[in-house]
Motif scaffolding. Structure first.
Motif, PDB file in Angstrom:
ATOM      1  N   TRP A  78     -68.203  15.192  22.513  1.00 23.44           N
ATOM      2  CA  TRP A  78     -67.495  16.466  22.703  1.00 23.44           C
ATOM      3  C   TRP A  78     -68.258  17.623  22.063  1.00 23.44           C
ATOM      4  N   MET A  79     -68.814  17.390  20.889  1.00 21.18           N
ATOM      5  CA  MET A  79     -69.547  18.468  20.217  1.00 21.18           C
ATOM      6  C   MET A  79     -70.842  18.803  20.950  1.00 21.18           C
ATOM      7  N   ALA A  80     -71.365  17.875  21.743  1.00 16.49           N
ATOM      8  CA  ALA A  80     -72.575  18.126  22.529  1.00 16.49           C
ATOM      9  C   ALA A  80     -72.264  18.788  23.872  1.00 16.49           C
ATOM     10  N   SER A  81     -70.998  18.897  24.208  1.00 15.64           N
ATOM     11  CA  SER A  81     -70.562  19.483  25.480  1.00 15.64           C
ATOM     12  C   SER A  81     -69.976  20.869  25.212  1.00 15.64           C
ATOM     13  N   PRO A  82     -70.593  21.937  25.717  1.00  8.51           N
ATOM     14  CA  PRO A  82     -70.089  23.284  25.404  1.00  8.51           C
ATOM     15  C   PRO A  82     -68.594  23.503  25.659  1.00  8.51           C
ATOM     16  N   PRO A  83     -68.020  23.075  26.791  1.00  4.00           N
ATOM     17  CA  PRO A  83     -66.578  23.334  26.978  1.00  4.00           C
ATOM     18  C   PRO A  83     -65.702  22.552  25.996  1.00  4.00           C
ATOM     19  N   HIS A  84     -66.078  21.304  25.700  1.00  5.63           N
ATOM     20  CA  HIS A  84     -65.290  20.495  24.767  1.00  5.63           C
ATOM     21  C   HIS A  84     -65.442  21.013  23.337  1.00  5.63           C
ATOM     22  N   ARG A  85     -66.657  21.406  22.992  1.00  7.56           N
ATOM     23  CA  ARG A  85     -66.908  21.990  21.674  1.00  7.56           C
ATOM     24  C   ARG A  85     -66.072  23.261  21.496  1.00  7.56           C
ATOM     25  N   ALA A  86     -66.010  24.068  22.560  1.00  8.51           N
ATOM     26  CA  ALA A  86     -65.229  25.311  22.500  1.00  8.51           C
ATOM     27  C   ALA A  86     -63.759  25.017  22.223  1.00  8.51           C
ATOM     28  N   ASN A  87     -63.212  23.952  22.813  1.00 12.96           N
ATOM     29  CA  ASN A  87     -61.819  23.596  22.537  1.00 12.96           C
ATOM     30  C   ASN A  87     -61.619  23.253  21.068  1.00 12.96           C
TER      31      ASN A  87
END
Length: 114
Positions: A78-87
């Motif tokens: 999740w932290m490597a994925s911009p949309p998931h990190r944003a959440n």
């Protein structure tokens, strides 16, 4: 999640039992269907599932993942994925609920609310 939020200078999330119940139900549904999408078997959105759980929030978000063996692996993805990190790092988010279910592969669901 709170360690990542602290590194970003954000307030910690509070684990919510009612939000976790919603996340757990969706994780079980997703595992049974082998589908980690954000729409439930009945066509429900996250907002609708939260409302059915008696939860009202101005802001909602959801991170789903599968095929990760541990919470740390899912979190790293999740932290490597911009949309998931944003959440995870959204300042207005205050509560979090976590669900995990096993099916053909483990399913992880994290629901965020304001």
């Amino acid at each position: 999640m709170n360690a990542e939020r602290a590194r970003a200078g954000l307030q910690p999330l509070t684990l919510s039992a009612p939000v976790s119940a919603v996340a757990q139900a969706h994780a079980c549904d997703a595992a049974a269907r082998q589908d980690i999408g954000h729409i439930g078997r009945d066509g429900s959105t996250l907002s609708e599932r939260l409302q059915r759980g008696g939860i009202t929030a101005a802001l909602v978000a959801e991170n789903n993942a599968s095929f990760y063996r541990t919470p740390a692996e899912a979190m790293a993805a999740w932290m490597a994925s911009p949309p998931h990190r944003a959440n995870i790092l959204r300042p207005a988010v205050r509560r979090v609920g976590v669900g995990q279910a096993d099916g053909a592969a483990a399913v992880w669901v994290v629901d965020f609310t304001s």
